[in-house]
Scaffold this motif. Structure first.
Motif, PDB file in Angstrom:
ATOM      1  N   ASP A   9       0.867  -1.186   0.000  1.00 31.02           N
ATOM      2  CA  ASP A   9       0.000   0.000   0.000  1.00 31.02           C
ATOM      3  C   ASP A   9       0.901   1.232   0.000  1.00 31.02           C
ATOM      4  OD1 ASP A   9      -1.852   2.001   0.325  1.00 31.02           O
ATOM      5  OD2 ASP A   9      -2.956   1.014   1.940  1.00 31.02           O
ATOM      6  N   ARG A  46       0.370   4.586   1.968  1.00 27.41           N
ATOM      7  CA  ARG A  46       0.522   4.679   3.425  1.00 27.41           C
ATOM      8  C   ARG A  46       1.946   4.424   3.901  1.00 27.41           C
ATOM      9  NH1 ARG A  46      -1.104   1.607   6.487  1.00 27.41           N
ATOM     10  NH2 ARG A  46      -1.610  -0.195   5.204  1.00 27.41           N
ATOM     11  N   THR A  62       4.800   0.696   9.913  1.00 28.21           N
ATOM     12  CA  THR A  62       4.034   0.214   8.760  1.00 28.21           C
ATOM     13  C   THR A  62       4.813  -0.750   7.867  1.00 28.21           C
ATOM     14  OG1 THR A  62       4.648   2.227   7.567  1.00 28.21           O
ATOM     15  CG2 THR A  62       2.503   2.218   8.667  1.00 28.21           C
ATOM     16  N   PRO A 121      -2.270  -0.742   9.910  1.00 22.28           N
ATOM     17  CA  PRO A 121      -2.139  -1.844   8.951  1.00 22.28           C
ATOM     18  C   PRO A 121      -0.829  -1.720   8.186  1.00 22.28           C
ATOM     19  CG  PRO A 121      -4.318  -0.848   8.806  1.00 22.28           C
ATOM     20  CD  PRO A 121      -3.498   0.047   9.686  1.00 22.28           C
ATOM     21  N   ALA A 171       1.894  -1.320   5.444  1.00 21.67           N
ATOM     22  CA  ALA A 171       1.984  -0.792   4.083  1.00 21.67           C
ATOM     23  C   ALA A 171       3.021  -1.548   3.272  1.00 21.67           C
ATOM     24  CB  ALA A 171       2.345   0.695   4.123  1.00 21.67           C
ATOM     25  N   ALA A 199      -2.372  -8.336   0.767  1.00 22.49           N
ATOM     26  CA  ALA A 199      -3.315  -7.245   1.040  1.00 22.49           C
ATOM     27  C   ALA A 199      -4.336  -7.637   2.085  1.00 22.49           C
ATOM     28  CB  ALA A 199      -4.015  -6.824  -0.240  1.00 22.49           C
ATOM     29  N   THR A 248      -4.125  -5.802   5.383  1.00 22.51           N
ATOM     30  CA  THR A 248      -4.461  -4.389   5.496  1.00 22.51           C
ATOM     31  C   THR A 248      -5.924  -4.173   5.841  1.00 22.51           C
ATOM     32  OG1 THR A 248      -5.037  -4.115   3.154  1.00 22.51           O
ATOM     33  CG2 THR A 248      -2.721  -3.851   3.775  1.00 22.51           C
TER      34      THR A 248
END
Length: 261
Positions: free
Chosen positions: A99, A102, A191, A224, A226, A257, A260
């Protein structure tokens, strides 16, 4: 090495040994760096430049080249700062950015390390989680006292090793950082996490779901992830009953994913 000012992101691996999933990891970091306007540099065996011969010999003799890499990254980070980088960031070659929006670096610190929630079987066979500081991601700014201290610590720790006492894994990486963290409280990058084999098995449908549930409980106070370190050092091994083969890593790449949400 030219630092180039601003933020420089460094990664390293022997190019000939890269598989498709690990190339995807590198590409994800390079794309994230470009999107953020960070300079990016990939190193190969230059990672080990300047490491004393006796240090390299001990690492080779005991199969602990990861400990040579722990010192090498610190030397390259210091070199980049001395060449003019305003901030230098290391990300291991097996870190997958999942991600990029983030994955932000802390601004008000002159050094920082990653934090992981590692899930493995406990004595009773049930998944247990522990939180560790790790160096799969780290950052430094000029003038911080920590970088030189860690370089010194790596040299002293390996110098003091006696062959008859063996060579502990992760001696100059997580083991050193986790020994120091309760005392000095390093700033943390929360992260960039890590996938243990037990957690990975749940992500790709090889497990019973208990490791993922354990991870969610233990990581509830963290943002969550990244990005995730996929632990390439385990490739080809069976760890905690999980075969870490190419299909395992490909599956995590596709399923990461899930962490997340």
């Amino acid at each position: 090495m030219s630092g180039g000012g601003a933020t420089l992101v460094l990664q390293s691996h022997a190019p000939a040994a890269l598989g498709p999933w690990q190339r995807a990891c590198l590409d994800s970091v390079a794309a994230w760096a470009a999107d953020r306007g960070h300079a990016y540099r990939f190193l190969d065996d230059a990672l080990f430049d300047g490491i004393p011969g006796w240090y390299m010999a001990k690492c080779r003799d005991h199969g602990r080249m990861a400990t040579a890499a722990d010192l090498g990254r610190l030397l390259r980070l210091r070199e980049a700062l001395e060449a003019g980088a305003e901030r230098v960031v290391w990300l291991d070659a097996d870190v997958l950015v999942i991600d990029p929006s983030r994955l932000a670096l802390p601004e008000a610190v002159d050094h920082a390390f990653g934090v992981e929630v590692w899930v493995q079987p406990g004595a009773d066979g049930r998944p247990k989680a522990r939180r560790n500081v790790h160096n799969a991601v780290c950052l430094f700014r000029p003038g911080n006292p920590v970088l030189d201290f860690l370089i010194h610590g790596c040299l002293r720790l390996v110098e003091a090793l006696k062959p008859e006492n063996g060579f502990p894994p992760q001696l100059c990486g997580p083991r050193l950082l986790n020994a120091l963290h309760p005392l000095v409280r390093f700033p943390l990058i929360e992260t960039v996490g890590m996938v243990s084999p037990l957690l990975g098995a749940d992500l790709i449908g090889r497990g019973d779901g208990r490791a993922l549930a354990c991870w969610r409980r233990a990581a509830a106070d963290l943002p969550p992830p990244a990005a995730l370190n996929l632990c390439a050092s385990l490739h080809g091994r069976t760890v905690d009953g999980v075969l870490c083969d190419a299909a395992y890593y490909d599956g995590i790449r596709e399923a990461a994913a899930r962490l997340t949400g």
